[in-house]
Write a protein that holds these residues in place. Structure first.
Motif: not given
Length: 251
Positions: A41-48, A50-57, A89-96
């Protein structure tokens, strides 16, 4: 108590313990299954995430369409930078999402980052002896900027120092800011839309590049969309632990 009695008592005790052992083994198996499910479940959430971060960026669709012809050229791109003070510190991408490497083509901090966005300022030079220069050349079409453009020539002909003491001198000089031939250079500059900037970014052991970029959008969340093109890649700089050129000349 006879041996037969002792043996019978031992057998009885062992038999009575069997349900406890079986129950413990069942609990262990259940715990292993629960942990495996939690990991999945954690791995699935991590992928989700990442996908949402891609939209944000991602830059706006309208920007991609508006600059499609420019982006069809080699060594060009368009990115969104997020304000570090809001997202670090709020995103999985280091440096936000506040950093970007024009060589590695990633927002992930620590992979030769060349530019950052923080407190409505662009920055360059983030670790060790790494340093860089920024210049705002005004409302100049990005397509027309070359290594020979006024204000850019100095950056294009600058010789990157190899000795660490000399690199530290450049760090201090760019941090304070200086003028050369009527142009101002600094490691941090305020963000303005419809302005074109040029950055010379030196990451020892990784890259040394000259990039022109233009702020095409600043959104209400503080993020900016930047259109960029690579002007020049220099040879990979290696830092040497040696006396500065000035010290060597005086010895």
């Amino acid at each position: 108590m006879t041996r037969r009695t002792l043996f019978a008592a031992a057998v009885l005790a062992a038999l009575s313990a069997l349900p406890l052992v079986a129950r413990a083994q069942t609990q262990d198996r259940a715990q292993i299954q629960d942990r495996a499910q939690a990991a999945a479940e954690i791995e699935s959430l991590r992928e989700q995430i990442k996908a949402r971060e891609a939209v944000l960026l991602a830059p706006a669709r309208e920007d991609l369409d508006a600059f499609a012809e420019f982006l069809a050229q080699p060594r060009t791109g368009i990115i969104r930078l997020l304000p570090r003070e809001k997202w670090d510190g709020k995103l999985s991408t280091r440096g936000g999402g506040a950093y970007y490497s024009f060589v590695s083509l990633t927002h992930e901090y620590g992979f030769g980052s060349d530019i950052s966005l923080e407190q409505n300022y662009f920055g360059v030079g983030f670790g060790g002896a790494d340093f860089g220069f920024l210049i705002n050349i005004g409302n100049v079409p990005l397509e027309s900027v070359t290594t020979g453009t006024d204000g850019v020539r100095y950056l294009a002909t600058f010789n990157t120092p190899r000795a660490e003491p000399d690199a530290r001198v450049e760090q201090r000089r760019t941090g304070a800011g200086f003028e050369m031939e009527g142009w101002s250079y600094k490691s941090r500059l305020p963000v303005f839309t419809k302005q074109t900037y040029v950055v010379r970014s030196v990451n020892y052991g990784t890259s040394d590049i000259l990039v022109a970029f233009r702020v095409v959008r600043k959104d209400s969340d503080g993020s900016v969309v930047v259109l960029w093109k690579m002007l020049k890649k220099f040879s990979k700089p290696e830092l040497e632990r040696m006396p500065s050129a000035a010290a060597a000349a005086g010895s």
